[in-house]
Design an enzyme around this catalytic site. Structure first.
Site, PDB file in Angstrom:
ATOM      1  N   GLY A 281      38.531  41.790  40.254  1.00  0.00           N
ATOM      2  CA  GLY A 281      38.645  40.268  40.693  1.00  0.00           C
ATOM      3  C   GLY A 281      38.637  40.102  42.189  1.00  0.00           C
TER       4      GLY A 281
ATOM      5  N   ASP B 161      41.446  34.012  44.594  1.00  0.00           N
ATOM      6  CA  ASP B 161      40.390  33.973  45.785  1.00  0.00           C
ATOM      7  C   ASP B 161      39.811  35.092  46.200  1.00  0.00           C
ATOM      8  OD1 ASP B 161      42.523  35.419  46.940  1.00  0.00           O
ATOM      9  OD2 ASP B 161      43.024  34.118  48.445  1.00  0.00           O
TER      10      ASP B 161
ATOM     11  N   ASP C 202      45.751  47.794  32.526  1.00  0.00           N
ATOM     12  CA  ASP C 202      44.833  47.605  33.481  1.00  0.00           C
ATOM     13  C   ASP C 202      45.046  48.509  34.767  1.00  0.00           C
ATOM     14  OD1 ASP C 202      46.423  45.308  33.391  1.00  0.00           O
ATOM     15  OD2 ASP C 202      45.329  44.854  35.091  1.00  0.00           O
TER      16      ASP C 202
ATOM     17  N   ASP D  56      46.809  51.217  41.878  1.00  0.00           N
ATOM     18  CA  ASP D  56      47.010  49.767  42.322  1.00  0.00           C
ATOM     19  C   ASP D  56      48.395  49.520  42.714  1.00  0.00           C
ATOM     20  OD1 ASP D  56      44.525  48.971  41.381  1.00  0.00           O
ATOM     21  OD2 ASP D  56      45.107  47.690  39.835  1.00  0.00           O
TER      22      ASP D  56
END
Ligand code: AMP
Ligand code: MG
Length: 510
Positions: A94, A126, A261, A271
């Site tokens: 994303g 965003d 994920d 991550d």
């Protein structure tokens, strides 16, 4: 010969060769006034770049997402996943763009920008990342590598001028992440949930061929195919994941968001968000302020990894005729974790070899640390110095080692009687098998870090970087690269958290 430009690297882009439904091809979105905060020369070298390449304006523009790189094929990949135990459906990159894959002197690595703008998978986001979380990711990947724990790496940290709204208005940043693969458990779940078994098979073949070629051979070395390869893959991912969990536990690392994920198919720490390193030991510690239920607390991380492997096994189920071998493979997690964890803990305690009857000694140490909230990192480091004075050869080392100089193991406990009692039992056990206690001490110092990326250290670096002062990022990066080595002038990085840091909270906001 290393090259001075990203355009001259040897791009091979294997992920981009997968069918088009695995991703959306698109370019990163430009940012305003990018500035290099820090670049990692070691990662540059692995890729085949000169150290000077990091300083060039061309590199800066490329890694800010402001110019295309010849040979790169930027894309955002699609995946799905379970978030906090609940099926979340489609997710995907994303706010990340996979630039491509480079074949360099140290092997094949993918380069990915994080915080590089909107993609079709941005959902409500965003597409950006703030400087605060980017500093944390940049430093954590260096810290974990320094500790010897498999992780994604970071080539560069870039600050941008663009405002980003979180709880307050912050500044954008872009991190260039580098890893052998960014494929997650969630990539498999995506195709299983979509009922696209062709895609699932293609993904499996891609992952096996690139990172687990041994899965195509049986124990006897003969080629195997079909179901056996799939089961072998689950087993191999399970082994790596179990080992990774043992490593996290052994340094008091908490990931904070172990959603499916965020679990790497090649066993990397992936991550970095609201992660944390344990200060005072609390077995139930939750590093992520958003995780109110404590799903990802320190003591449940291995169990959660196992749960995530169940989800991976479910995703692989359509590729095999019989579920039983997958189920049997899942049963290997506990022994694999225990084996890896006990051998790491034996080393940390200075035991030559782990014996089953060492378990009570370890359990009682956890109990002692937990009840008294003794500092995790310092406890193990001080233990190395606890039982006998430094000899002449160690004098210089102890002068540099903040802990050797300033404190004794027992000072970490308010109930020193029970700590003393444990220490005596440990001493009686630990001296077995070593030529002399100094040999044991040196072995312990080489596996018990002096410096970990405590929250308050990251916070200091962030506060300065927010003001445009990057010296603390640079200093911390350097210290954390060699966390087992006493470093002159670095005492402050080994200290307990100061009082102001007690209220620090990190959340999913990034
Ligand atoms: P995480 O839990 O941070 O790993 O992210 C979960 C999902 O949310 C992933 O699909 C991310 O790409 C996406 N995501 C997180 N933050 C943002 C953002 N600011 N903009 C767009 N997508 C985001
Ligand atoms: Mg994620």
């Amino acid at each position: 010969m290393p090259v001075a430009s990203l355009d001259e690297l040897h791009w091979i882009n294997r992920f981009a060769r997968l069918p088009e439904r695995f991703y959306t091809r698109l370019s990163p979105r430009p940012v305003q006034q990018p500035q290099l905060v820090h670049g990692n020369p070691q990662v540059a070298e692995w890729l085949g770049l000169t150290p000077q390449a990091l300083q060039s304006p061309d590199t800066l523009q490329a890694l800010a997402g402001n110019r295309a790189i010849a040979g790169a094929e930027p894309l955002a990949s699609v995946y799905s996943g379970h978030q906090f135990g609940v099926w979340a459906g489609q997710l995907g990159d994303g706010r990340a763009h996979l630039l491509g894959e480079v074949e360099g002197p140290a092997g094949c690595f993918e380069l990915q920008l994080k915080g590089s703008g909107l993609t079709p998978y941005s959902r409500m986001g965003d597409g950006r990342a703030v400087l605060r979380s980017s500093v944390r990711e940049y430093l954590a990947s260096a810290a974990m590598h320094g500790l010897g724990i498999p992780t994604t790496h970071a080539l560069a940290l870039i600050r941008a001028h663009d405002p980003v709204q979180r709880e307050t208005l912050e500044r954008a940043a872009v991190v260039t992440r580098v890893a052998s693969s960014f494929v997650r458990f969630g990539h498999f779940q995506h195709w299983a949930a979509a009922g696209d078994h062709d895609a699932l098979q293609i993904l499996t073949d891609y992952v096996v061929d690139a990172w687990y070629p041994e899965c195509r051979r049986g124990d006897d070395g003969q080629p195997v195919s079909g179901d056996i390869v799939v089961v072998n893959l689950l087993n191999a991912v399970l082994q790596r994941t179990a080992t990774l969990m043992a490593q996290w536990q052994s340094v008091g690392f908490m990931h904070g968001v172990m959603n499916t994920d965020n679990l790497s198919i090649v066993g990397l720490t992936l991550d970095y968000g609201p992660y944390g390193f344990m200060d005072g030991f609390d077995a139930n510690h939750i590093c992520n302020h958003t995780d109110t239920a404590g799903r990802y607390a320190w003591n449940v991380q291995p169990a959660v990894a196992h749960w995530n492997l169940y989800r991976l096994a479910e995703a692989l189920r359509p590729l095999v005729s019989d579920a039983a071998p997958l189920r049997a493979a899942l049963d290997n997690f506990e022994p694999a974790f225990t084996q890896a964890f006990t051998s790491l803990m034996a080393a940390k305690l200075g035991l030559r070899h782990w014996q089953d009857d060492d378990q009570p000694l370890l359990d009682e140490l956890w109990q002692l640390l937990h009840t008294q909230r003794a500092d995790f990192t310092q406890a193990f480091r001080r233990l190395a110095w606890a039982d006998l004075p430094p000899d002449a050869a160690e004098a210089e080392q102890v002068a540099l080692d903040a802990l050797g100089q300033r404190g004794h193991f027992l000072d970490l406990f308010y109930d020193t009687v029970s700590a003393e009692h444990w220490l005596q039992r440990w001493q009686a056990r630990a001296n077995h098998g070593w030529a002399n206690p100094h040999e044991r001490r040196q072995a312990m110092l080489s596996v018990n870090p002096l410096y970990v990326l405590r929250n308050h250290l990251a916070e200091n670096a962030i506060r300065a970087a927010d003001q445009g002062d990057d010296t603390e990022v640079v200093r911390l990066f350097e210290v954390l690269q060699q966390p087992y080595q006493c470093q002159p002038g670095a005492q402050a990085y080994a200290e307990l958290p100061p009082d102001w840091a007690r209220g620090l909270e990190v959340s999913c906001s990034s």
